[in-house]
Motif scaffolding. Structure first.
Motif, PDB file in Angstrom:
ATOM      1  N   ALA A  32       0.840  -1.209   0.000  1.00 15.07           N
ATOM      2  CA  ALA A  32       0.000   0.000   0.000  1.00 15.07           C
ATOM      3  C   ALA A  32       0.870   1.252   0.000  1.00 15.07           C
ATOM      4  O   ALA A  32       1.832   1.352   0.771  1.00 15.07           O
ATOM      5  N   TYR A  36      -4.066   0.932   4.625  1.00 16.51           N
ATOM      6  CA  TYR A  36      -5.284   0.516   5.343  1.00 16.51           C
ATOM      7  C   TYR A  36      -4.828   0.233   6.769  1.00 16.51           C
ATOM      8  O   TYR A  36      -3.986  -0.642   6.987  1.00 16.51           O
ATOM      9  N   TRP A  37      -5.313   1.010   7.725  1.00 14.50           N
ATOM     10  CA  TRP A  37      -4.942   0.737   9.127  1.00 14.50           C
ATOM     11  C   TRP A  37      -6.145   1.044  10.014  1.00 14.50           C
ATOM     12  O   TRP A  37      -6.417   2.203  10.338  1.00 14.50           O
ATOM     13  N   SER A 124      -0.105 -12.592   3.152  1.00 16.37           N
ATOM     14  CA  SER A 124      -1.496 -13.006   3.367  1.00 16.37           C
ATOM     15  C   SER A 124      -2.373 -12.418   2.264  1.00 16.37           C
ATOM     16  O   SER A 124      -3.341 -13.051   1.840  1.00 16.37           O
ATOM     17  N   SER A 156      -8.321 -11.582   4.337  1.00 14.74           N
ATOM     18  CA  SER A 156      -7.405 -10.550   4.831  1.00 14.74           C
ATOM     19  C   SER A 156      -7.758  -9.279   4.055  1.00 14.74           C
ATOM     20  O   SER A 156      -7.931  -9.332   2.830  1.00 14.74           O
ATOM     21  N   GLY A 157      -7.901  -8.174   4.762  1.00  9.92           N
ATOM     22  CA  GLY A 157      -8.355  -6.950   4.116  1.00  9.92           C
ATOM     23  C   GLY A 157      -7.561  -6.626   2.859  1.00  9.92           C
ATOM     24  O   GLY A 157      -8.121  -6.428   1.771  1.00  9.92           O
ATOM     25  N   SER A 158      -6.234  -6.618   2.987  1.00 12.88           N
ATOM     26  CA  SER A 158      -5.398  -6.204   1.857  1.00 12.88           C
ATOM     27  C   SER A 158      -5.469  -7.195   0.690  1.00 12.88           C
ATOM     28  O   SER A 158      -5.062  -6.857  -0.428  1.00 12.88           O
ATOM     29  N   ARG A 161      -7.097  -6.258  -2.604  1.00 10.62           N
ATOM     30  CA  ARG A 161      -6.355  -5.500  -3.620  1.00 10.62           C
ATOM     31  C   ARG A 161      -5.430  -6.368  -4.462  1.00 10.62           C
ATOM     32  O   ARG A 161      -4.797  -5.869  -5.396  1.00 10.62           O
ATOM     33  N   SER A 209      -1.345  -7.882  12.034  1.00 11.33           N
ATOM     34  CA  SER A 209      -1.912  -6.589  11.656  1.00 11.33           C
ATOM     35  C   SER A 209      -3.322  -6.463  12.243  1.00 11.33           C
ATOM     36  O   SER A 209      -3.732  -5.383  12.653  1.00 11.33           O
ATOM     37  N   MET A 213      -4.155  -3.357  14.538  1.00 15.31           N
ATOM     38  CA  MET A 213      -5.187  -2.392  14.157  1.00 15.31           C
ATOM     39  C   MET A 213      -6.194  -2.194  15.286  1.00 15.31           C
ATOM     40  O   MET A 213      -6.573  -1.070  15.604  1.00 15.31           O
ATOM     41  N   MET A 260       1.038   6.178   9.767  1.00 11.69           N
ATOM     42  CA  MET A 260       0.425   4.929  10.233  1.00 11.69           C
ATOM     43  C   MET A 260       1.191   4.370  11.438  1.00 11.69           C
ATOM     44  O   MET A 260       0.596   4.012  12.457  1.00 11.69           O
ATOM     45  N   ASP A 300       5.186  -1.778   6.286  1.00 12.41           N
ATOM     46  CA  ASP A 300       3.878  -2.306   6.699  1.00 12.41           C
ATOM     47  C   ASP A 300       3.951  -2.873   8.116  1.00 12.41           C
ATOM     48  O   ASP A 300       4.799  -2.452   8.885  1.00 12.41           O
ATOM     49  N   ALA A 301       3.087  -3.838   8.426  1.00 11.44           N
ATOM     50  CA  ALA A 301       3.033  -4.342   9.795  1.00 11.44           C
ATOM     51  C   ALA A 301       4.148  -5.356  10.041  1.00 11.44           C
ATOM     52  O   ALA A 301       3.903  -6.518  10.372  1.00 11.44           O
TER      53      ALA A 301
HETATM   54  O1  PMV Z   1      -4.685  -7.187   5.267  1.00 14.88           O
HETATM   55  P1  PMV Z   1      -4.037  -7.158   6.573  1.00 14.88           P
HETATM   56  O2  PMV Z   1      -4.982  -7.490   7.660  1.00 14.88           O
HETATM   57  O3  PMV Z   1      -2.800  -8.012   6.595  1.00 14.88           O
HETATM   58  O4  PMV Z   1      -3.537  -5.651   6.857  1.00 14.88           O
HETATM   59  C1  PMV Z   1      -2.607  -4.981   6.059  1.00 14.88           C
HETATM   60  C2  PMV Z   1      -2.134  -3.772   6.746  1.00 14.88           C
HETATM   61  C3  PMV Z   1      -0.961  -3.049   6.103  1.00 14.88           C
HETATM   62  O5  PMV Z   1      -0.176  -3.921   5.340  1.00 14.88           O
HETATM   63  C4  PMV Z   1      -0.093  -2.464   7.202  1.00 14.88           C
HETATM   64  C5  PMV Z   1      -1.416  -1.876   5.251  1.00 14.88           C
HETATM   65  C6  PMV Z   1      -2.005  -2.207   3.900  1.00 14.88           C
HETATM   66  O6  PMV Z   1      -2.824  -1.415   3.442  1.00 14.88           O
HETATM   67  O7  PMV Z   1      -1.628  -3.219   3.290  1.00 14.88           O
END
Ligand code: PMV
Length: 335
Positions: A32, A36-37, A124, A156-158, A161, A209, A213, A260, A300-301
């Motif tokens: 990103a 996304y946080w 992920s 996983s949110g990201s 994308r 993450s 979050m 972030m 990132d995380a």
């Molecule tokens: O998708 P997750 O839950 O692994 O969260 C991703 C969080 C960050 O990588 C830090 C930011 C992002 O937008 O990818």
């Protein structure tokens, strides 16, 4: 709404059992540029804000799905069979439970990853995106990418994308049922753009993450400022993409990552993903820039730093960061 009802709603008209012996698909990892946080719904992975990423071309996950050879799920990572107790397997199987056609149906999942798992390198994201693409192919769902993005988001949110190459926007959405929170591909191209992965640690991160979050949203006094920062950074990055303004892109992405991490550091107890080496690299980036080499970073995380630079500076980047793994996001095969 819970995960199961969300998925039931999306897959209403879809086939539940395989239409062919196996399916193999690939999904790229993504990084990103505007992060996304923070979630507004932890069950459905609904984000507080939108986010914008760039995919990592050949760094990602290739997944093959078939029926298990025994009466249990089988998970292989890079050719090695994994035990059901590892956090990676537990997370993967609880996601697959959402799609299991019946209790005595067992999956064989063979995953080849070209990014380190859980080192904050978006493994992920590509993992869940590949899994959803493989399910779509293997079970013959024939869903469009928007629906697959909604499904990947549940893993996983990201991952929402990671279904596309190039620049991708995940619109946060407003609906409580999450049906408007999906990603889509942005048409901007930037062939001279380069990313550099600097992996000084492949250790599992100490805090996921997800947990990071939650802790940030619930306890960081700085979190209230975050949504406005993201809104401004999203428009600055989009403008930079339109105008091919590298300085604006790099400055915005770096500042967004630092903001972030600042919100996370202000959580109580603090959420810290950096190590002393992380800061060493950050200071090297700043020193290079002060000496005229235009390089920026994002994080990132996890403790690893990703560089953002242009093709013309690749030799200098390699000289200053000898371990860098250079990614070319826009190459012929991936456009
Ligand atoms: O998708 P997750 O839950 O692994 O969260 C991703 C969080 C960050 O990588 C830090 C930011 C992002 O937008 O990818």
């Amino acid at each position: 709404m819970n995960k199961t009802s969300f998925i039931t709603q999306l897959l209403q008209a879809c086939n539940k059992t395989p239409i062919k012996p196996s399916a193999t698909v690939y999904a790229p990892a993504n990084i990103a540029l505007v992060k996304y946080w923070g979630k507004r719904d932890n069950e459905l992975n609904l984000p507080v804000t939108s986010s914008l990423s760039i995919s990592l071309a050949d760094k990602g996950t290739s997944t093959t799905l078939s029926v298990a050879h025994q009466a249990a799920d089988e998970v292989f990572l890079n050719g090695e069979k994994l035990t059901a107790v590892s956090p990676f397997v537990t997370r993967l199987l609880s996601f697959l439970d959402l799609f299991r056609p019946r209790k005595d149906f067992y999956f064989r999942i063979e995953t080849i990853s070209t990014v380190p798992i859980a080192a904050g390198l978006a493994s992920s994201a590509s993992g869940f995106a590949a899994l959803v693409l493989a399910l779509n192919d293997w079970l013959g769902w024939a869903l469009d990418l928007q629906s697959l993005s909604l499904l990947a988001r549940m893993g996983s949110g990201s991952a929402a994308r990671s279904l596309w190459h190039g620049f991708v926007m995940w619109q946060g959405g407003e609906r409580d049922d999450g049906m408007d929170s999906f990603a889509y591909s942005l048409s901007y191209q930037w062939p001279s753009l380069r990313l550099g992965l600097l992996i000084h640690s492949t250790a599992e991160k100490h805090m996921s993450s997800r947990d990071g979050m939650i802790q940030t949203v619930q306890t960081s006094p700085l979190y209230t400022a975050w949504p406005a920062v993201v809104a401004r950074d999203l428009s600055l990055v989009e403008q930079a993409l339109i105008q091919q303004n590298f300085t604006q892109l790099g400055e915005t992405a770096e500042a967004n990552a630092l903001t972030m991490h600042a919100t996370a550091l202000a959580a109580r107890p603090c959420v810290c993903y950096s190590t002393p080496q992380t800061w060493d690299i950050v200071h090297t980036v700043w020193r290079c820039r002060a000496q005229g080499l235009e390089v920026y970073f994002t994080q990132d995380a996890g403790p690893n730093i990703k560089l953002i630079f242009l093709e013309k500076d690749e030799a200098m980047i390699r000289a200053n960061f000898p371990t860098v793994d250079v990614v070319v996001p826009f190459i012929q095969d991936y456009q």
